[in-house]
Design a protein around this motif. Sequence first.
Motif, PDB file in Angstrom:
ATOM      1  N   ASN A 149       7.984   4.901   4.810  1.00  0.00           N
ATOM      2  CA  ASN A 149       8.993   5.192   5.833  1.00  0.00           C
ATOM      3  C   ASN A 149       8.352   6.054   6.917  1.00  0.00           C
ATOM      4  O   ASN A 149       8.568   7.262   6.995  1.00  0.00           O
ATOM      5  CB  ASN A 149      10.176   5.935   5.173  1.00  0.00           C
ATOM      6  CG  ASN A 149      11.422   5.933   6.047  1.00  0.00           C
ATOM      7  OD1 ASN A 149      11.475   5.245   7.071  1.00  0.00           O
ATOM      8  ND2 ASN A 149      12.412   6.714   5.663  1.00  0.00           N
ATOM      9  N   ALA A 181       7.267   7.785  10.482  1.00  0.00           N
ATOM     10  CA  ALA A 181       8.124   8.473  11.467  1.00  0.00           C
ATOM     11  C   ALA A 181       7.287   8.895  12.662  1.00  0.00           C
ATOM     12  O   ALA A 181       6.068   9.070  12.547  1.00  0.00           O
ATOM     13  CB  ALA A 181       8.776   9.701  10.829  1.00  0.00           C
ATOM     14  N   ASP A 222       7.321  12.038  15.099  1.00  0.00           N
ATOM     15  CA  ASP A 222       7.944  13.361  15.193  1.00  0.00           C
ATOM     16  C   ASP A 222       8.113  13.767  16.651  1.00  0.00           C
ATOM     17  O   ASP A 222       7.155  13.690  17.425  1.00  0.00           O
ATOM     18  CB  ASP A 222       7.101  14.417  14.469  1.00  0.00           C
ATOM     19  CG  ASP A 222       7.229  14.305  12.956  1.00  0.00           C
ATOM     20  OD1 ASP A 222       6.659  15.152  12.255  1.00  0.00           O
ATOM     21  OD2 ASP A 222       7.895  13.349  12.479  1.00  0.00           O
ATOM     22  N   LYS A 230       4.447  11.806   6.334  1.00  0.00           N
ATOM     23  CA  LYS A 230       3.759  12.356   5.137  1.00  0.00           C
ATOM     24  C   LYS A 230       2.408  11.735   4.819  1.00  0.00           C
ATOM     25  O   LYS A 230       1.368  12.306   5.081  1.00  0.00           O
ATOM     26  CB  LYS A 230       4.711  12.381   3.930  1.00  0.00           C
ATOM     27  CG  LYS A 230       5.836  13.393   4.079  1.00  0.00           C
ATOM     28  CD  LYS A 230       6.489  13.708   2.764  1.00  0.00           C
ATOM     29  CE  LYS A 230       7.643  14.703   2.869  1.00  0.00           C
ATOM     30  NZ  LYS A 230       7.437  15.832   3.735  1.00  0.00           N
ATOM     31  N   ARG A 275      11.423   5.206  12.693  1.00  0.00           N
ATOM     32  CA  ARG A 275      12.402   6.276  12.923  1.00  0.00           C
ATOM     33  C   ARG A 275      11.781   7.471  13.658  1.00  0.00           C
ATOM     34  O   ARG A 275      10.554   7.622  13.686  1.00  0.00           O
ATOM     35  CB  ARG A 275      12.950   6.763  11.572  1.00  0.00           C
ATOM     36  CG  ARG A 275      11.863   7.421  10.740  1.00  0.00           C
ATOM     37  CD  ARG A 275      12.348   7.935   9.409  1.00  0.00           C
ATOM     38  NE  ARG A 275      11.200   8.229   8.572  1.00  0.00           N
ATOM     39  CZ  ARG A 275      11.171   9.203   7.686  1.00  0.00           C
ATOM     40  NH1 ARG A 275      12.236   9.956   7.491  1.00  0.00           N
ATOM     41  NH2 ARG A 275      10.093   9.405   6.954  1.00  0.00           N
ATOM     42  N   THR A 319      11.806  11.675  13.882  1.00  0.00           N
ATOM     43  CA  THR A 319      12.180  12.932  13.229  1.00  0.00           C
ATOM     44  C   THR A 319      12.155  14.014  14.298  1.00  0.00           C
ATOM     45  O   THR A 319      11.134  14.168  14.977  1.00  0.00           O
ATOM     46  CB  THR A 319      11.175  13.302  12.124  1.00  0.00           C
ATOM     47  OG1 THR A 319      11.211  12.299  11.116  1.00  0.00           O
ATOM     48  CG2 THR A 319      11.513  14.647  11.491  1.00  0.00           C
ATOM     49  N   THR A 360      16.086  14.053  10.656  1.00  0.00           N
ATOM     50  CA  THR A 360      15.356  12.787  10.668  1.00  0.00           C
ATOM     51  C   THR A 360      16.283  11.581  10.560  1.00  0.00           C
ATOM     52  O   THR A 360      17.290  11.611   9.854  1.00  0.00           O
ATOM     53  CB  THR A 360      14.288  12.772   9.553  1.00  0.00           C
ATOM     54  OG1 THR A 360      13.432  11.668   9.752  1.00  0.00           O
ATOM     55  CG2 THR A 360      14.910  12.679   8.168  1.00  0.00           C
ATOM     56  N   SER A 370       9.544   9.849   2.020  1.00  0.00           N
ATOM     57  CA  SER A 370      10.804   9.305   1.485  1.00  0.00           C
ATOM     58  C   SER A 370      10.819   7.771   1.555  1.00  0.00           C
ATOM     59  O   SER A 370      10.075   7.171   2.318  1.00  0.00           O
ATOM     60  CB  SER A 370      11.975   9.858   2.313  1.00  0.00           C
ATOM     61  OG  SER A 370      11.871   9.330   3.639  1.00  0.00           O
ATOM     62  N   LYS A 402       9.860  12.468  -4.565  1.00  0.00           N
ATOM     63  CA  LYS A 402      10.797  13.375  -5.241  1.00  0.00           C
ATOM     64  C   LYS A 402      11.952  12.589  -5.852  1.00  0.00           C
ATOM     65  O   LYS A 402      11.977  11.369  -5.784  1.00  0.00           O
ATOM     66  CB  LYS A 402      11.314  14.412  -4.243  1.00  0.00           C
ATOM     67  CG  LYS A 402      11.927  13.816  -2.997  1.00  0.00           C
ATOM     68  CD  LYS A 402      12.199  14.894  -1.949  1.00  0.00           C
ATOM     69  CE  LYS A 402      12.615  14.287  -0.622  1.00  0.00           C
ATOM     70  NZ  LYS A 402      12.641  15.251   0.475  1.00  0.00           N
ATOM     71  N   THR A 436       5.816  22.420   9.576  1.00  0.00           N
ATOM     72  CA  THR A 436       5.880  20.965   9.346  1.00  0.00           C
ATOM     73  C   THR A 436       4.497  20.404   9.016  1.00  0.00           C
ATOM     74  O   THR A 436       3.535  20.693   9.723  1.00  0.00           O
ATOM     75  CB  THR A 436       6.417  20.248  10.600  1.00  0.00           C
ATOM     76  OG1 THR A 436       7.646  20.831  10.980  1.00  0.00           O
ATOM     77  CG2 THR A 436       6.609  18.761  10.340  1.00  0.00           C
ATOM     78  N   GLY A 437       4.432  19.647   7.946  1.00  0.00           N
ATOM     79  CA  GLY A 437       3.185  18.959   7.616  1.00  0.00           C
ATOM     80  C   GLY A 437       2.225  19.749   6.752  1.00  0.00           C
ATOM     81  O   GLY A 437       1.173  19.246   6.348  1.00  0.00           O
ATOM     82  N   SER A 491       2.968  18.601  14.276  1.00  0.00           N
ATOM     83  CA  SER A 491       3.145  18.237  12.856  1.00  0.00           C
ATOM     84  C   SER A 491       1.851  17.948  12.123  1.00  0.00           C
ATOM     85  O   SER A 491       1.829  17.911  10.904  1.00  0.00           O
ATOM     86  CB  SER A 491       4.014  16.968  12.758  1.00  0.00           C
ATOM     87  OG  SER A 491       5.249  17.184  13.336  1.00  0.00           O
TER      88      SER A 491
HETATM   89  O1  TA6 Z   1       5.994  16.576   5.910  1.00  0.00           O
HETATM   90  C1  TA6 Z   1       6.163  16.487   7.304  1.00  0.00           C
HETATM   91  C2  TA6 Z   1       6.829  15.159   7.662  1.00  0.00           C
HETATM   92  O2  TA6 Z   1       6.002  14.061   7.413  1.00  0.00           O
HETATM   93  C3  TA6 Z   1       7.263  15.172   9.103  1.00  0.00           C
HETATM   94  O3  TA6 Z   1       6.208  14.759   9.922  1.00  0.00           O
HETATM   95  C4  TA6 Z   1       8.498  14.274   9.113  1.00  0.00           C
HETATM   96  O4  TA6 Z   1       8.151  13.009   9.590  1.00  0.00           O
HETATM   97  C5  TA6 Z   1       8.998  14.305   7.661  1.00  0.00           C
HETATM   98  O5  TA6 Z   1       8.007  14.996   6.890  1.00  0.00           O
HETATM   99  C6  TA6 Z   1       9.216  12.970   7.027  1.00  0.00           C
HETATM  100  O6  TA6 Z   1       9.567  13.262   5.680  1.00  0.00           O
HETATM  101  P1  TA6 Z   1      10.270  12.172   4.742  1.00  0.00           P
HETATM  102  O7  TA6 Z   1      10.407  12.870   3.414  1.00  0.00           O
HETATM  103  O8  TA6 Z   1      11.575  11.822   5.395  1.00  0.00           O
HETATM  104  O9  TA6 Z   1       9.327  11.000   4.673  1.00  0.00           O
END
Ligand code: TA6
Length: 326
Positions: free
Chosen positions: A17, A19, A21, A48, A99, A101, A116, A149, A178, A260-261, A300
């Motif tokens: 998934n 993203a 940012d 991630k 998507r 974030t 997000t 995620s 998780k 973040t990150g 990020s």
């Molecule tokens: O850990 C940082 C990060 O990757 C951000 O860049 C943001 O995109 C978010 O986590 C995405 O997390 P998720 O758990 O929704 O995949």
Amino acid sequence: MHSKKGGIPLIYTVTLNTAIDKVLQLYEPLTRKKNNRIKQVTYDIGGKATHVSVVLSQLNIPNVATGFVGEENGHRLVDMLEDKGVQCHFVSQQGSSTRETIVMVDPSGKGSFMITENGFEVQPSTYQRLLEKLNNRVTSEDIVVFAGSPPIGFTLVQFQELVAVVSKKGAKVVLDVKGDWLKEAIQWKPFMIKPNEYEMEELVGRKLQGVKEYEKQILRLLDKGITYVFVSLGKKGSLVGYKNHIYRVVPPKVQEVNDTGCGDVFVGAVVAGMVQELKVEDMLKRATAMSASKANHDNSSDFSIEQTMNWMEKVEIEKWNIKEVH
Ligand code: TA6
């Protein structure tokens, strides 16, 4: 794809998934019923496992970033990754958008706000393309990192299939996932997992009080055949179980600009340390210092190798034999 050189593992990072940012620097902490002024807007890499690839590429470790992107805007993410030396081989879904974030940070240093979007639903044909890609490419020498995620509607069975196809090849599987996915994945004996303290409590199904309780859970997971168990404690550092030792790792105190990150950079540096066959303590020091450097940067995915090397010796590590711990 990288051409394989015998004996050198290739690392695949899989972001199901992805993203983009949108990082908003605010002048002041977010306040309701007020027009919160934005100082700066930047776009950066999200999702991630993509951040893991950035670390590996900055350390000149062969890797490929894959997973799913939306065809409408996926090129923006790929451009940012390629600018950081990452080789991308995403599966792109027509008519879909990766998507966004929103990450809001302010000068307080008290942590970011992350908001997000869900992202697009992965079609069966898109899923099959990734499954085939991994099945055709991954070998027993390789490491496959799944982090982030799941897309909307992506099932545990589909996730299990992806992990199974690379596990069957003999590749090492690193999971930064998780909830139900982590619960289910424990039985697959992944090479490495990295829940944070809340995800660990979710895994156990109850609150955990104090380091000793986390360490007991780490030992339980090591006994289930997981090689590395990391529990990230944010600014407090991390607990690490490996073979018959527990490591308590405390990061240096740094000015937090954007957290973040940080966890993803930590995973990337740990995987890099494994490939480079660093001593465990050195691997943990570098990963912790690099994660601290990420916190000191305003987007990020940025961190500084120079800061990392300077801060490594400021990382405190206690090594305990598990017999001493419990
Ligand atoms: O850990 C940082 C990060 O990757 C951000 O860049 C943001 O995109 C978010 O986590 C995405 O997390 P998720 O758990 O929704 O995949």
